[in-house]
Design a protein around this motif. Sequence first.
Motif, PDB file in Angstrom:
ATOM      1  N   HIS A 283      13.503   4.877 -11.168  1.00 40.75           N
ATOM      2  CA  HIS A 283      14.924   4.819 -10.813  1.00 40.75           C
ATOM      3  C   HIS A 283      15.205   3.767  -9.751  1.00 40.75           C
ATOM      4  CE1 HIS A 283      16.569   8.121 -13.147  1.00 40.75           C
ATOM      5  NE2 HIS A 283      15.530   8.872 -12.825  1.00 40.75           N
ATOM      6  N   ALA A 284      14.241   3.541  -8.881  1.00 37.42           N
ATOM      7  CA  ALA A 284      14.434   2.544  -7.814  1.00 37.42           C
ATOM      8  C   ALA A 284      14.167   1.125  -8.291  1.00 37.42           C
ATOM      9  CB  ALA A 284      13.520   2.865  -6.636  1.00 37.42           C
ATOM     10  N   GLY A 285      13.622   0.968  -9.496  1.00 39.07           N
ATOM     11  CA  GLY A 285      13.296  -0.363  -9.996  1.00 39.07           C
ATOM     12  C   GLY A 285      12.131  -0.997  -9.278  1.00 39.07           C
ATOM     13  N   LEU A 286      11.170  -0.162  -8.837  1.00 40.71           N
ATOM     14  CA  LEU A 286      10.025  -0.652  -8.074  1.00 40.71           C
ATOM     15  C   LEU A 286       8.746  -0.595  -8.907  1.00 40.71           C
ATOM     16  CD1 LEU A 286      10.695   1.168  -4.678  1.00 40.71           C
ATOM     17  CD2 LEU A 286      11.059  -1.259  -5.182  1.00 40.71           C
ATOM     18  N   ALA A 287       7.989  -1.688  -8.877  1.00 40.37           N
ATOM     19  CA  ALA A 287       6.682  -1.704  -9.531  1.00 40.37           C
ATOM     20  C   ALA A 287       5.721  -0.867  -8.695  1.00 40.37           C
ATOM     21  CB  ALA A 287       6.176  -3.133  -9.662  1.00 40.37           C
ATOM     22  N   PRO A 288       5.143   0.199  -9.255  1.00 40.29           N
ATOM     23  CA  PRO A 288       4.300   1.093  -8.451  1.00 40.29           C
ATOM     24  C   PRO A 288       2.977   0.493  -8.015  1.00 40.29           C
ATOM     25  CG  PRO A 288       4.247   1.744 -10.753  1.00 40.29           C
ATOM     26  CD  PRO A 288       5.285   0.674 -10.639  1.00 40.29           C
ATOM     27  N   PHE A 289       2.566  -0.625  -8.649  1.00 40.10           N
ATOM     28  CA  PHE A 289       1.258  -1.196  -8.348  1.00 40.10           C
ATOM     29  C   PHE A 289       1.324  -2.339  -7.337  1.00 40.10           C
ATOM     30  CE2 PHE A 289       1.281   0.258 -12.843  1.00 40.10           C
ATOM     31  CZ  PHE A 289       0.564   1.429 -12.634  1.00 40.10           C
ATOM     32  N   GLN A 290       2.508  -2.648  -6.844  1.00 36.19           N
ATOM     33  CA  GLN A 290       2.624  -3.640  -5.771  1.00 36.19           C
ATOM     34  C   GLN A 290       2.169  -3.000  -4.470  1.00 36.19           C
ATOM     35  OE1 GLN A 290       6.782  -4.595  -4.535  1.00 36.19           O
ATOM     36  NE2 GLN A 290       7.379  -2.896  -5.888  1.00 36.19           N
ATOM     37  N   SER A 291       1.886  -3.822  -3.480  1.00 37.14           N
ATOM     38  CA  SER A 291       1.422  -3.271  -2.211  1.00 37.14           C
ATOM     39  C   SER A 291       2.569  -2.578  -1.483  1.00 37.14           C
ATOM     40  CB  SER A 291       0.845  -4.381  -1.329  1.00 37.14           C
ATOM     41  OG  SER A 291       1.876  -5.224  -0.837  1.00 37.14           O
ATOM     42  N   PHE A 292       2.228  -1.553  -0.731  1.00 35.06           N
ATOM     43  CA  PHE A 292       3.230  -0.843   0.054  1.00 35.06           C
ATOM     44  C   PHE A 292       3.824  -1.782   1.102  1.00 35.06           C
ATOM     45  CE2 PHE A 292       4.128   2.501   3.447  1.00 35.06           C
ATOM     46  CZ  PHE A 292       5.294   2.937   2.832  1.00 35.06           C
TER      47      PHE A 292
END
Length: 332
Positions: free
Chosen positions: A168-177
């Motif tokens: 929903h946030a449009g964030l790639a989960p595998f990018q660095s925090f």
Amino acid sequence: MPELPEIVLYAKRLNAVGYAAEYVHPSKPVRVHLKAIARGKELLLHCHDVKTDRIVNSYLVQHGLSGGWEYDPPRNVVEKSQLVFYRGSSKSSSCICFRSSLGAKIVEADSFSADRSPCPYSEYDLWEQNLLKKVRPGDRKKMLCEVMLDQRLFNGIGNYLRAEICAHAGLAPFQSFGAVLQDPNKCSALTKNTHLIPSQVVALGLNKYGNAQEQAAFHRFLICYEKQPFRMVAGRKMYYMDPAKQAKTADKPTGSIAHLQAVLPNADVLSTRNTMPKANASFARSDDGGVARKTASTAYLPPFGSTTSVSPWNQPTPLFAASLPATGAPIT
């Protein structure tokens, strides 16, 4: 594994049933009412003396893999339960019991665990401040999806919530925090959706562990978890959307109003995009000191059982108000 919304709904049911009747304390010669408070993945259960309303003792409950609360279950379930409250002196009487599971834990305690963050659902401001304050250098190098399971930072977030929040946030989960924290837009999308998605599950009363019909309703709500490809990360499945689908989701209001209207036609979907209540709005107060509801077309859903007042002015507003009482009536 029960996540933040499931614990909130456990507390709501316990309060509705446990405080309305008298129960025999399992280890003390006193009859009690039960009052539950949810915070992240933990539940604090207070036993109140029915005569004085004084707290006799409290239990801190961690639900493990699939622990939950049963009401008048079969005898074999009661016998295997870690904690049982009977209505009468006989063990054949009506009861509430905690169904144990792998990793479940109950200890006598009068407060929540200090090593967990505030709750992103019921303590949004405190949680957001904690997130920025408690990040360690090593956290920034980890993938976003890994950090989202760290209860020190994301108390209550588990496998299905992290997938839905990222989608929903449009964030790639595998990018660095660290990459998320450095980008104001990404950081805002992460924090707001970490509050909004659990709020939506609670608002609709969705039951991941319910009967077949309830589980089907829960599954229809999801747009990513168990519906998209997954990658194994640290031994856990991380479901994710491909960039094209994720871009379409991110372009819509959080929660995708069209999607919610299609899969949950009975929900009262509100036209809002992470909007905040206006400062001159009128709010009723709930018995627990939280904001009960806005006496207008939109509603802010408070933490159930929370003893902490929550300011509505800096809280994201849930996108719909499913199963809410008539305007002006408090949420119970």
